[in-house]
Design a protein around this motif. Structure first.
Motif, PDB file in Angstrom:
ATOM      1  N   UNK B  82       0.843  -1.186   0.000  1.00  0.00           N
ATOM      2  CA  UNK B  82       0.000   0.000   0.000  1.00  0.00           C
ATOM      3  C   UNK B  82       0.880   1.238   0.000  1.00  0.00           C
ATOM      4  N   UNK B  83       0.400   2.295  -0.648  1.00  0.00           N
ATOM      5  CA  UNK B  83       1.212   3.508  -0.749  1.00  0.00           C
ATOM      6  C   UNK B  83       0.366   4.748  -0.497  1.00  0.00           C
ATOM      7  N   UNK B  84       0.992   5.711   0.140  1.00  0.00           N
ATOM      8  CA  UNK B  84       0.382   7.026   0.342  1.00  0.00           C
ATOM      9  C   UNK B  84       1.381   8.078  -0.082  1.00  0.00           C
ATOM     10  N   UNK B  85       0.872   9.223  -0.408  1.00  0.00           N
ATOM     11  CA  UNK B  85       1.741  10.365  -0.686  1.00  0.00           C
ATOM     12  C   UNK B  85       1.474  11.429   0.357  1.00  0.00           C
ATOM     13  N   UNK B  86       2.563  11.897   0.946  1.00  0.00           N
ATOM     14  CA  UNK B  86       2.432  13.033   1.837  1.00  0.00           C
ATOM     15  C   UNK B  86       3.235  14.152   1.195  1.00  0.00           C
TER      16      UNK B  86
END
Lengths: 1302, 325
Positions: B82-86
């Motif tokens: 899973x990936x998120x961008x901050x």
């Protein structure tokens, strides 16, 4: 049911327990004794039922029960119940329900093997049924449909509300949903639809078997632009044509539901129109039931018509206009926000739910199954042998015989066929082995879908004939309508650059080209026909390598030629955008995908006008083997037709030609076989002039989509087991060129414009309305009318003798058309109108006297000037015939006398469904007359009564006063000219939640007033112990729950709870001490103060000595945010007056930069009086850019919900020094806000009320946030002119003076 | 919403890394001799004008809005989930339940999350990373930039989290829905208990929040896909998954859904499924359509203002013009 009873018992027990333990020992003793007595008493079911909540108690009316149920929902539950997919409410035993189901000609559903449910029966579609001219027949069909619906519903499907029938008359045959309509004449539509409605609702006096919803109210008579367009017409066309079927069904057949349409009428979206929905449908025609919006019609109010700007406003428009249920999610997402914004009231929500739940109640959903006569349909009802047989029977009654010439060879008519004389029969055509059902029906079992080939083969076999049956398709139905939708194109140059172009921004285009987005959001060039083109000026083609076209293929596709200079200029590129070439069809809802083609280098350097020229693919050649087969056969039957790719919902026809190569196929077969029969199955009129006169085609049959048994039926017709008895339900125009533009909703012709329908079209046609031959012949004689002088109050009977003079038993449809030759020409009365018909079966050689009754009231016209029904005086000629042109005889009568309108519809309401005990509401009344005008109600005799005066009383002025908990119906009897009509509305009276008294340390609060929700005591000292608070409820059934204050300062909370409705009222008693004012002259912050989320870098007492300077920081505490920093607070748990002076470094900017006074319980419960930037949703990206004069806002948040907001613009008030004085006064639960620019003269900003506990008060400054509800619009809200300087606010002082009881 | 990169930066992330992170010494390598057929994209997120997708073999692909891979980094032995961008920083969850922060285009730092169970999902909410774990555990980044374990009284494993501006929502594979306004205090809605006898028992797969709606995707007792909407979280309305197929015939969705994405521009949800289909769910209840876009299982959807990307098994990535569905 047991679950509900148990829940109720629990609640009653809880109530008793609370009341008792809070009160006295005497009560306890009484309860104990009665409990013992109860235990000794045998169980009494009636007593138990009496304890049922009203909504489950069948002794109340459905409306009363619905009102009771609605009153029990929470606001969140109410919101969830306003969409087609309605949530369950387990605590009340309410099941999930879906109002959206379809049953236009069979229940839209699937086989469910687990429930032993087969695929539902599919009957002939509406256009076929309209051609049968037999209301009794369709009533039988609808009865079978409702039988199957009940059986399916019993298996667990949630919903008995069906969005059928379509009752819009066919104004223009290009309309994509022509096949869903019963015909061109509103009288025919009304009569056929009435049969459908009767069949669906059943014949029980109390319960609805199923719920039909007539659609699409109103004038949704074209598809391509219905989400954005307005159907413009005068009130005469509207009333006489478009609304006439609704008037009949509502007034005479108790239609329980209508669906508001996507389109606007005369500029107002129908789903947002109080006039169309409430004034006309409910108050004039008298509709009792629920109105659903078409799917996304509420969304269209703001995204299609731009009638309002936000979902909340669209919700308010829809609910206030009368749309009770939204097929979509706008209501379900936006109702609470609309309520909180003050756009709607709770009564608006309750009224919508009352309408919907009254209908759900009437299906018996909330009653014991044993009481509901329709609760016992078994799974095997679905697709039963009886229904299969009915499907075939109906399908044999719909075909229309258009041509049946005598053959020289046999001296007999070409039809019927005699299989014993036929060695070989060729079944040809793309529709020969297809079953076309049309939309909105179920999917029958495959075995029951009988194609013409299967039906004919079966017939030959079952009857023992030796005829050889051969079959070849030989053609196709490739659509030539709506070839493509084109959104844009990109020119890609050899240097890698790309220029993008919006295809809808053409500089010129061929006639008929439109721009639309359908259900989607992307605008496209639409209504592209063979030969259409669009042109674009000043296109730079220098060094262009390729062109990418963003294209959707709705059906079969077409070819786009890119040309320069003109439609026959140099060819730059050609794109084969067809399904046949391998491209994917996106369907009529699709938007587009990029299709690239290489560009022929032309060496042009100057900008050019680029032409996109659209052509249909060439017709496929007719296969020689097909023609050889036809030639070698004794008879060739060519089965041709339309299908859902030709036209459907969202896609009108652009041509009336048979799609594909079918015309060529018919002509080619006729060339090789002199005994060619054409069978057309289409959604309506097609152009037939090319082949109808061909000698080698002696027989033509037309039928609408004829259901699952269409193959069996056509075999019966072709071979003479049944004689065709259908009549055309629409005019078959010779050419598309005879029609005005499809966007023209006016009916009467004019200069260079033909009139519409047989009412006003006066040119030659291929086949007229009502046309249809039979295998036999009929002779008409003895024309009679029983009155020669009539008034609108009369009924006449017209009779004629019809004799079957041929050699087959047959059906004839006797038709009566009305003309008014004495009407002045300038009135532009219709050429004729259908006013009566009867289908009769007459055996060979026999005669029947056909009597047709006509209510003279139905002979009305609409008076444009007076806005009411009128009758032309003079001669009324009644033409009796076999079609609108084949008139066999006439009778006439003279209209005279006075038309005295009578009272027809009374609608009473008091603007609310729920009242509190002791409160009142005023009844409002309307009375519509039989001329569809409204009577001045002040002149009527009105008598009010309540059916339960212990609950609600009504005086003779209509003032309703709630006197006791429960349900009452208020009845209004309106008498006009000696005739009385009544209406009733339910009122649920909620328990009195007021406290009778509140005591503090056993002393009653001085000046206690139930209207005041908060009382404050100003105490001398801080203490760990607070005084004890007690309270007594006015209503002994109300539980009193008290949370004592933890100390001083502190708040005691008194909750008065009705555990039946779970309704609650709260009082609070605050105990506070003297607060401390501050001039901010010290170097450090006073000990009375404390910060919430302190950020010490952003406040200062030294930056501007004598003031507290606060810089605004990101965040806020509004709208669910909990991130504002530096909220400076001190205890202020009394009544008080606070004043502050703030000097701002500049004016605020952004969405809501703000500073001012706050009264604070926590981040979800507070009152703010602030000077702030004025965010405006009506001016995206403008008002909120840069510095603004701003506004002073008083806002309150309670439980995280923003409850109210008052704003006063500071434009022209705040001076250049950016100085403002704010004052907030708290008295009880009421907060009054003031502001001033000079500190002397204060203006009141507004008031709000909220009960806060443990209150602190102080100052804050923050940047604010965009309201969450507007987040989806943020792309429109660029803030590119934000000031660089901080919003720095110097508070000069904080003055507070406390007040309170002692 | 999170995937659009709208959330605020994680505060003091550098110090956080110094205190709790330690470098694995990952370094990017080129993909060599890797069988394309073995590689699946497991998640994708919008990033500037394009996207970043991760794979089950430790690869990160930067993908342009035209669908071209413009940059790739690979980390041996890793399998990303899973990936998120901050803002411009990547936060990646791997299959071992490790949360990794990617910095300076070169290396990862593992975050000590203190979870005793498997982490299934991550989200960013009010500047906090929140991880949903098995057995009702949440790991929430606290104000001291460390992770705090919160044990909720849940029957199921937290399988999906989604954050809006004001609320964070999560779902479990036992039909529970959790929500929080601050990331620390959570309320539990036991869907199967509340709606027993009214809806089929459900296991939830995904949750997605929008400014005024929460969508929960799951599978019911009969193995059929279900979708529920709520505005506040206390009342849940089932959305029928009846759609019009490409032949114009109505059908019920039978395929197992894998992800749900809110397409803000068109105000519609998009479901992906195991059978290579995507289904559009606009506000209009009868306007749902399903498109078969692949024969591969689709794993995740993301989108920006113009394009939607769908990724799945066998290296599948499909870019779709936002206006074409």
């Amino acid at each position: 049911m047991n679950r509900i009873i148990n829940q109720l018992k629990l609640q009653i027990f809880r109530l008793k327990k609370i009341s008792f333990f809070k009160k006295c020992l005497i009560g306890f003793s009484i309860l104990m004794v009665s409990s013992i007595l109860m235990a000794l008493k045998p169980f009494d079911i009636n007593e138990q039922i009496a304890k049922l909540p009203i909504y489950l108690n069948t002794s109340y009316s459905f409306e009363e029960r619905a009102a009771d149920l609605v009153s029990r929902f929470t606001l969140e539950e109410k919101q969830s119940l306003l969409g087609n997919s309605m949530a369950p409410v387990p605590r009340l035993g309410v099941k999930a329900y879906n109002t959206w189901s379809e049953a236009l000609h069979g229940v839209l559903g699937f086989a469910n093997p687990d429930a032993e449910i087969q695929g539902p029966t599919s009957f002939p579609n509406s256009v076929a049924l309209g051609s049968a001219w037999d209301p009794e027949l369709i009533q039988r069909e609808a009865k079978a449909i409702s039988d199957e619906a009940r059986a399916i519903n019993a298996s667990g499907t949630k919903g008995l509300t069906y969005w059928s029938p379509v009752v819009e008359p066919i104004r223009d045959p290009r309309w994509g949903r022509t096949g869903e309509s019963y015909g061109e004449d509103p009288f025919l539509v009304s009569q056929i639809a009435a049969g459908f409605v009767r069949g669906l609702v059943g014949d029980d006096a109390k319960y609805l078997k199923t719920v039909p919803s007539a659609k699409h109210y109103l004038a949704n008579n074209s598809e391509f632009d219905r989400h954005v367009s307005s159907s413009n017409m005068d009130s005469r066309d509207m009333r006489e044509f478009y609304l006439a079927p609704y008037k009949k069904l509502i007034e005479e057949d108790n239609l329980p539901s209508i669906m508001s349409s996507y389109n606007a009428v005369n500029g107002v979206p129908t789903s947002a129109s109080l006039l169309y929905l409430d004034t006309i449908a409910r108050r004039t025609y008298g509709m009792k039931g629920y109105i659903t919006g078409d799917c996304a019609s509420i969304e269209d109010i703001y995204t299609g018509h731009y009638y309002v700007q936000t979902a909340e406003e669209a919700t308010a428009q829809g609910l206030k206009a009368g749309v009770d249920s939204d097929c979509g999610s706008v209501y379900q997402r936006s109702t609470i926000d609309a309520f909180n914004q003050g756009l709607i009231t709770m009564a608006d929500i309750d009224r919508a739910l009352l309408n919907t739940f009254s209908i759900r109640m009437r299906t018996g959903e909330f009653d014991p199954p044993a009481k509901v006569p329709y609760s016992n349909f078994q799974p095997n009802t679905v697709n039963s042998p009886a229904n299969q047989a009915l499907a075939k029977e109906i399908a044999t009654k719909t075909p229309v015989l258009l041509k049946n010439n005598k053959l020289a060879k046999t001296s007999r008519q070409a039809l019927p066929l005699f299989p014993q004389e036929i060695k070989k029969i060729a079944l040809i055509g793309p529709q020969a082995d297809e079953v076309e059902l049309g939309p909105y029906s179920g999917r029958p079992e495959q075995d029951n879908m009988i194609t013409p080939v299967a039906g004919i083969e079966k017939y030959i076999a079952e009857n023992g004939y030796s005829t050889e049956v051969v079959h070849s398709s030989g053609g196709n139905t490739a659509s030539k309508s709506n070839l493509l939708y084109v959104a844009g194109f990109e020119l890609q140059k050899s240097d890698g650059s790309t220029s993008k172009h919006d295809a809808t921004k053409y500089s010129s285009a061929s006639e008929g080209i439109t721009v639309g987005s359908g259900m989607g959001s992307t605008e496209q060039v639409r209504t592209i026909n063979d030969g259409s083109w669009t042109a674009y000026n000043n296109i730079d083609l220098n060094n262009v390598d390729s062109i990418g076209l963003i294209v959707n293929i709705p059906t079969e596709g077409g070819i786009i030629e890119v040309r320069v200079g003109s439609t026959d200029g140099n060819l730059v590129a050609s794109l084969d955008a067809t399904v046949a070439s391998g491209k994917r069809a996106g369907g009529v809802y699709g938007a587009g995908s990029m299709m690239k083609v290489k560009v022929n280098k032309l060496g042009v350097t100057e900008p050019q006008t680029l032409y996109l020229c659209y052509t249909a693919p060439n017709n496929a050649p007719i296969a020689q083997e097909t023609l050889d087969m036809a030639k070698a056969s004794d008879v060739a039957i060519v089965f041709v037709g339309t299908d859902e790719k030709t036209a459907t919902e969202e896609a009108d026809r652009l041509t009336l030609l048979l799609p594909g190569n079918q015309v060529e196929l018919i002509k080619a077969v006729a060339q090789v076989n002199p005994y060619t029969i054409v069978v057309m199955q289409t959604l309506g009129c097609v152009e037939v002039e090319e082949f109808k006169h061909l000698k080698n085609i002696p027989g033509i049959i037309w039928v609408g989509y004829n259901g699952q048994a269409q193959g069996d039926a056509i075999a019966s017709i072709l071979f003479g087991d049944a004689s065709p008895g259908g009549k055309l339900n629409g005019t078959w125009y010779k050419s598309l060129n005879d029609l005005p533009p499809i966007t023209d909703y006016t009916l009467r012709g004019g200069p260079n414009k033909n009139g519409r329908t047989f009412w006003y079209f006066d040119k030659e046609v291929s086949y007229e309305f009502g046309y249809g031959l039979s295998y036999t012949t009929f002779e008409y004689s003895n024309f009679k009318i029983n009155k020669s002088f009539i008034t609108p109050h009369d009924e006449v009977t017209i009779s004629v003798d019809v004799k079957n003079t041929g050699s087959y038993d047959g059906d004839e449809v006797v038709q009566i058309y009305m003309t008014t030759p004495d009407s002045p020409d300038e009135m532009e009365r219709p050429i004729k109108r259908l006013k009566g018909f009867k289908r009769v079966t007459i055996p060979v050689g026999q005669s029947k006297t056909v009597d047709i009754a006509i209510k003279c009231a139905d002979l009305w016209f609409w008076d444009l000037e007076e806005d009411k029904i009128t009758y032309d005086m003079g001669k009324y000629v009644f033409e009796i015939g076999a079609s609108s042109k084949n008139i066999k005889g006439t009778v006439s009568a003279t209209m005279g006398g006075e038309f005295i309108p009578e009272i027809k519809t009374v609608v009473a309401d008091c603007g609310t469904v729920v009242l509190r005990k002791g409160s009142s509401a005023q009844t409002s009344l309307t009375a519509a007359m039989t001329d569809d005008s409204f009577y001045d109600i002040r002149k009527a005799t009105i008598a009010y009564q309540s059916n339960n005066s212990k609950v609600a009383k009504v005086d003779q002025n209509g003032k309703v006063t709630a006197v006791g908990t429960g349900i009452a119906s208020i009845i209004a009897n309106v008498t006009i000219n000696g005739k009385t009509k009544s209406d009733a509305f339910p009122i649920k009276v909620m328990p009195n939640l007021n406290a009778a008294s509140i005591t503090v340390n056993n002393k009653p609060i001085k000046g206690f007033n139930t209207d005041v929700a908060q009382f404050s005591y100003l105490m001398k000292n801080v203490s760990d112990e607070a005084p004890l608070v007690d309270a007594v409820a006015v209503d002994p059934n109300i539980a009193v729950e008290i949370t004592q204050a933890n100390g001083i300062p502190g708040t005691a909370l008194i909750s008065l709870v009705d555990y039946i409705t779970l309704d609650k009222k709260e009082y609070s008693v605050n105990f506070g001490i003297q607060s401390i004012s501050d001039e901010f002259k010290s170097n450090s912050i006073g000990s009375q103060w404390a910060f919430i989320r302190e950020n010490s870098e952003n406040w200062s007492l030294s930056k501007q000595p004598g003031t507290l300077v606060m810089n605004s920081l990101k965040g806020d505490i509004t709208d669910g945010n909990v991130d504002a920093e530096n909220i400076l607070l001190q205890s202020a748990n009394t009544d008080w007056t606070i004043e502050t002076k703030l000097v701002c470094s500049r004016k605020p900017s952004g969405f809501s930069q703000n500073a001012g006074i706050v009264a604070y319980q926590d981040d979800d419960n507070f009152v703010k009086l602030v000077y702030r930037a004025s965010f405006s949703r009506r001016s995206f990206g403008r008002a909120n850019s840069g510095e603004q004069p701003g506004s002073v806002e008083l806002m309150v948040e309670n439980g995280g919900d923003q409850k109210s907001s008052v704003m006063l613009s500071m434009a022209d008030i705040i001076k250049a020094d950016n100085t403002l004085f704010l004052k907030l006064v708290k008295a009880g639960d009421v907060y009054t806000a003031y502001c001033s620019s000079d500190g002397k003269k204060f203006n009141e900003v507004g008031k709000t009320n909220v009960v806060l506990k443990n209150i602190s008060a102080g100052l804050m400054t923050c940047d604010g946030v965009m309201p969450a509800r507007m987040a989806r619009f943020r792309r429109f809200m660029q803030q590119d002119t934000e000031p660089d300087t901080p919003f720095e606010v110097a508070f000069d002082y904080f003055k507070i003076s406390n007040k309170g009881l002692k | 919403m999170i995937k659009s990169g709208n959330l605020k930066p994680i505060l003091l992330i550098a110090s956080f890394l110094l205190v709790y992170g330690f470098s694995f010494g990952f370094s990017p390598t080129q993909i060599e001799n890797t069988s394309v057929a073995e590689i699946s994209y497991t998640d994708v997120v919008a990033y500037t004008d394009g996207f970043i997708a991760i794979t089950n073999n430790g690869r990160i692909d930067w993908i342009s809005d035209k669908g071209e891979v413009t940059q790739t980094k690979s980390f041996e032995g890793e399998s990303f989930k899973s990936i998120l961008i901050n803002n411009l920083q990547l936060v990646i969850l791997d299959v071992h339940g490790q949360i990794l922060l990617f910095e300076n285009d070169s290396s990862f730092h593992k975050i000590e999350n203190q979870s005793q169970t498997i982490i299934n999902c991550i989200t960013l909410f009010k500047n906090r990373i929140i991880a949903g774990c098995d057995e009702g555990e949440l790991c929430v980044e606290n104000t001291e930039n460390s992770f705090k374990s919160i044990q909720l009284e849940l029957k199921g494993n937290i399988v999906s989290l989604s954050s809006g501006i004001n609320d964070c929502w999560g779902v479990t594979d036992q039909g529970e829905i959790i929500s929080s306004k601050d990331g620390l205090n959570w309320t539990i809605f036991d869907f199967n208990s509340v709606y027993k006898g009214y809806y089929e028992t459900c296991k939830f797969i995904k949750v997605e929040t929008t400014p005024n709606q929460i969508a929960v995707l799951g599978i019911n007792d009969e193995g059929l896909p279900v979708l529920f909407f709520s505005s506040k979280g206390n009342v849940w309305t089932e959305r029928s998954l009846l759609f019009t197929n490409e032949e114009g015939v109505p059908e019920m969705l039978n395929e197992i859904p894998t992800d749900i994405f809110y397409d803000e521009n068109n105000d519609q949800f998009i479901l992906s499924d195991k059978q290579g289909g995507i289904m559009t769910i606009p506000s209009c209840s009868h306007c749902q359509k399903r498109y078969k876009i692949s024969n591969e299982k689709l794993n995740a959807i993301a989108g920006n203002n113009l394009k939607i990307i769908i990724v799945g098994e066998n290296n599948l990535k499909k870019i779709i013009n936002i206006h074409s569905i």
